[in-house]
Design an enzyme around this catalytic site. Structure first.
Site, PDB file in Angstrom:
ATOM      1  CG  ASP A 166      -2.080   0.940   1.111  1.00 41.02           C
ATOM      2  OD1 ASP A 166      -2.160   1.645   0.090  1.00 41.02           O
ATOM      3  OD2 ASP A 166      -2.915   0.976   2.021  1.00 41.02           O
ATOM      4  CG  ASP A 167      -0.060   4.759   0.217  1.00 39.50           C
ATOM      5  OD1 ASP A 167      -0.920   4.347  -0.569  1.00 39.50           O
ATOM      6  OD2 ASP A 167      -0.294   5.597   1.095  1.00 39.50           O
ATOM      7  CB  CYS A 178      -6.137   3.568  -1.598  1.00 42.11           C
ATOM      8  SG  CYS A 178      -4.584   4.087  -0.829  1.00 42.11           S
ATOM      9  CG  ASP A 180      -2.275   0.820  -3.303  1.00 43.11           C
ATOM     10  OD1 ASP A 180      -1.094   1.224  -3.226  1.00 43.11           O
ATOM     11  OD2 ASP A 180      -3.113   0.998  -2.395  1.00 43.11           O
ATOM     12  CG  HIS A 181      -1.380   4.585  -4.909  1.00 42.49           C
ATOM     13  ND1 HIS A 181      -0.640   5.237  -3.952  1.00 42.49           N
ATOM     14  CD2 HIS A 181      -2.533   4.220  -4.295  1.00 42.49           C
ATOM     15  CE1 HIS A 181      -1.313   5.267  -2.819  1.00 42.49           C
ATOM     16  NE2 HIS A 181      -2.467   4.641  -2.994  1.00 42.49           N
TER      17      HIS A 181
END
Length: 867
Positions: free
Chosen positions: A51-52, A87, A316-317
């Site tokens: 995540d991130d 997200c 996710d990014h």
């Protein structure tokens, strides 16, 4: 003799041929059975998601175990991107294989894990397809930001999903539908270790019970997302982390970029120190993910499943820390927010290989389906990347014509949703080759009819000049006197059941009720059965009429008396002209002549709620208004304007009431002696309360009739507003800026080491107008980013000469190229399915770094741009 030898030779030869033939058939049968068995053994699939996690800020540099397993042992995709740096939208794209505009999850709040998502798109994720074909599917970790744990998403046999957003401690998970709370004990509750243990245990158990069933697992980590709580053994690592300090770090303000970049100035020293600590804590959280990858690898090797398992690692990014003066966050279209790590390791993947083609988050679902031997559904926008991983097979050495792999070189990056009305207006403007907006405004303001301040008769618009010297056009507001005159001059005519033309207003008629009819009316009113018409005031605001139908006759509630200061009961008389009204009052002025209106019986629904003087909420939660509003555009417009004005007035009143409430909270007196009897507990007080209750305002009385469902909705909305108010109050007034997304950080934010002890500060990370659509192109000759923002602003960056997107060079790009980029962008914004969303690369001239040009195969459909 020769004959006998020849016969013997034939016999031996026939025996050998029969033996050879039978062995050949047996060999073919055995080979077919082996191939069939191998075909039935489908590979396992494990998707590891962070995540991130960024690429540009060096987060992978500290993950040595992951790089050894995935980079050295698999394929690295050096041009991996996400189609949206948010997200929930990005995760929804991973699950469905669709662009944001096709699954309609635009933000982390709106529609994220909503009933619409659950009904329309969740039943079509890759998990559903794999589960239907025999895969044992399992999910461990963070799902979607607004997932509340009340259900198990379809397609997952084993479900251990995090409720709401990322956390490392003090979180709740949904274990196969049962909520399970966790605390602050590292050994039992640390989220990264928990989902690692759960996934390994599930894989072992599943292979022990179902040894021939393939497994598909998703391990979705919360790291390195906030609150960035690391495991205790890693809390002292990387004290001098500086990988985040890139050339764009604290490069601000940026007056050549979109609004939030112009607004954001250089960071203060406390902000810069915060970015250093934040980068350090993010790297520390990733160390647990690194250990998780090693444990997963060792488990697969021990069970002999490593060579039959595809492992995919991605995020996710991306993320930014201090880039362009933005303290932290994502949501920008630049490479630090849309580039992600992407590795694949598996049976057909060459170790240490590098893939230069573009891969996207929307390619995950088609790739997983392809690994499982399934075709890509036509509604998925992505493509399987397995064709990029095919090893070079030995072929005919004399064959020189080998097919080259054709792959996309351009994709869409989108964030936010444009209002349809505004989008259509802009579309018409862009395709009409009109002058820019500021030039059209300048031309209009030169006309005399716009130069006066709403003083000319019938003037609807006026030109003004704002503080920056720009000309603006504003609509003239009609004064209250004119509105009052306009309301009074509106005539009330029969809606008629005339056979001529029900839409025509034929003026006054000489129709008058007969004396017998009026007598029947009075007898009806004196009848006890008519007592349901309780005395009450139908309206407290100015309006024209309200209709009642009784025994085939239509009656009007006369509301002209509304302007009087003294309120009285209103008469309902049969519809006729004003002169006959006066005569009827003189002739039939008996006390029984008036029929008192009851609001509950006006529309025949005793439990309906009167919202306005023309609209009601019925008991079945439907809204019903007078027919005039559905038939007359003018009446509809007037009533809507009236409602808008009422809403604005009530909002102002609520704001004032909140200020008074805050004042009262601050000036609360000392606690009184509760043993004494208060005023309202005395007899006089009780009587006063009963008296007040018996004289409720009509609207308040009607509001009590609202059903429990509506009351529950209002209560939930009130609580939500209170929560938002508490958040704003916690931030402070100085950190709640209109149109900006801001946050506060203080000494209490991080509950694990290393701690923050430099005090609180406020920083803004994004803005409401940060909605955009971008083209990102990477091929042998071009590497650029082209963006259109909702504000009309344009940006263009050539990464061949400006890899960190420091300078917006849109003014140096030829107009024809901009037109073609816009057309291509509009096509991708509306694409559906992998055939439309993956167009073949356009023919680009082999230009130098100074620039190339597209083939002029399209017309200049767009000419209105602002950079």
């Amino acid at each position: 003799m020769k004959t006998s030898w020849f016969a013997l030779f034939l016999a031996v030869l026939s025996t050998e041929l029969l033996t050879s033939h039978s062995s050949t058939l047996k060999s073919l049968r055995f080979r077919g059975r082996v191939q069939q068995e191998r075909k039935n053994i489908r590979p396992n699939i494990i998707l590891v998601l962070t995540d991130d996690q960024d690429v540009e800020l060096g987060s992978l540099q500290v993950m040595n175990k992951t790089r050894r397993i995935m980079e050295n042992g698999g394929a690295s995709f050096i041009n991996a991107f996400v189609t949206t740096p948010m997200c929930c939208p990005s995760r929804s794209s991973m699950l469905t294989g669709k662009y944001v505009h096709n699954h309609n999850i635009y933000t982390n709040n709106e529609n994220c894990s909503s009933p619409s998502w659950q009904a329309t798109h969740e039943p079509r994720t890759f998990a559903v397809y794999l589960n239907n074909t025999g895969y044992r599917t399992a999910f461990f970790g963070k799902y979607l930001n607004e997932y509340n744990g009340s259900y198990i998403p379809p397609g997952w046999r084993e479900w251990v999903g995090l409720v709401k957003n990322s956390r490392f401690y003090n979180y709740t998970i949904s274990r196969n539908g049962n909520k399970e709370k966790h605390g602050f004990d590292y050994a039992k509750d640390y989220f990264t270790d928990l989902i690692t243990n759960e996934s390994i245990n599930y894989f072992r158990m599943s292979k022990r019970i179902y040894p021939h069933r393939p497994i598909m697992m998703v391990i979705s980590h919360a790291a390195p997302h906030g609150p960035e709580d690391s495991a205790p053994q890693f809390s002292e690592l990387y004290p001098n982390a500086s990988q985040h300090i890139t050339p764009s770090y604290n490069y601000a303000p940026n007056m050549d970029k979109h609004w939030i970049m112009q607004y954001t100035g250089p960071m203060l020293p406390i902000h810069m120190e915060f970015t250093n600590v934040l980068q350090r804590k993010r790297l520390q959280t990733l160390m647990s993910v690194d250990d998780s990858m090693e444990r997963l690898y060792q488990m697969l090797a021990e069970m002999g499943e490593l060579e039959n398992t595809y492992i995919i690692y991605t995020a996710d990014h991306g993320y930014h820390i201090g880039q362009f003066g933005l303290v932290k966050g994502k949501s920008m279209p630049y490479d630090f927010d849309i580039r992600v790590p992407f590795f694949i390791r598996g049976p057909s993947v060459e170790p240490g290989s590098v893939v230069p083609q573009i891969v996207l988050n929307i390619d995950l679902a088609p790739t997983i389906l392809d690994i499982a031997g399934l075709d890509t559904p036509p509604d998925m926008d992505g493509k399987s990347v397995l064709k990029l991983l095919d090893l070079e097979r030995p072929g005919n050495r004399f064959r020189t014509n080998k097919k080259t792999k054709i792959w996309r070189d351009t994709f869409l990056v989108e964030r936010g949703k444009f209002l349809r009305k505004k989008e259509e207006a802009n579309k018409n403007t862009q395709q009409s080759n009109q002058l820019p907006k500021y030039e059209r405004v300048k031309e209009l303001c030169q006309q005399a009819r716009y130069q006066t301040a709403c003083e000319q008769p019938g003037q609807k618009w006026q030109c003004t000049e704002d503080a920056s010297g720009k000309l603006r056009i504003h609509k003239c507001k009609v004064s209250s006197d004119i509105l009052a005159i306009r309301k009074r001059t509106r005539s009330i005519h029969s809606r008629g059941y005339s056979g001529k033309d029900k839409d025509c207003n034929c003026g006054d008629t000489d129709f008058r009720n007969s004396r017998t009819q009026r007598k029947n009316q009075r007898q009806f009113l004196r009848n006890p059965s008519a007592q349901k018409y309780k005395p009450r005031f139908v309206h407290t605001r100015q309006t024209r009429s309200l209709s009642v139908e009784f025994e085939g006759e239509i009656y009007d509630i006369n509301l002209e008396e509304e302007e009087l200061q003294v309120l009285k009961t209103r008469s309902i008389t049969k519809r006729h002209n004003a002169e006959n009204d006066k005569k009827a009052e003189e002739t039939d002025g008996a006390p029984g002549d008036t029929m008192v209106a009851d609001g509950t019986d006006v529309i025949g629904q005793p439990s309906s709620v009167r919202v306005t003087h023309k609209c009601f909420i019925l008991p079945n939660d439907t809204i019903r208004c007078e027919r005039e509003l559905y038939q007359s555009a003018r009446a509809w417009k007037d009533h809507k304007a009236y409602i808008d004005k009422e809403i604005e007035a009530l909002q102002d009143k609520i704001k004032n009431l909140r200020e008074v409430r805050g004042h009262l909270k601050r000036r609360k007196p000392d606690e009184c002696d509760c043993t004494k009897q208060s005023y309202y507990n005395k007899e006089k007080g009780v009587k006063t309360q009963e008296k007040i209750k018996s004289h409720l305002h009509p609207f308040k009385e009607a509001a009590q009739e609202v059903d429990s469902k509506l009351q529950l909705f209002k209560e939930n909305r009130r609580r939500k507003k209170e929560r938002k108010g508490k958040k704003r109050q916690k931030k402070g007034d100085e950190c709640s800026l209109p149109g900006l997304t801001c946050f506060t950080h203080d000494n209490n934010h991080w509950q694990t080491a290393p701690f923050w002890n430099l005090g609180s500060f406020c920083a803004c990370t994004s803005s409401n107008n940060n909605t955009y659509w971008c083209l990102r192109t990477v091929n042998d000759t071009h590497n650029f980013l082209f963006c259109e923002f909702a504000t009309g602003f344009l940006e263009f960056f050539d990464m061949n000469t400006d890899p960190y997107q420091l300078t917006n060079t849109v003014h140096t790009v030829e107009r024809g190229i901009l037109n073609q980029l816009h057309v291509q962008l509009m096509e991708l914004r509306s694409c559906q399915g992998y055939k439309q969303c993956n167009p073949r690369p356009k023919g680009l001239e082999t230009g130098n770094k100074d620039g190339g040009s597209y083939d002029p195969h399209r017309g200049q459909l767009w000419d209105g741009w602002e950079g």
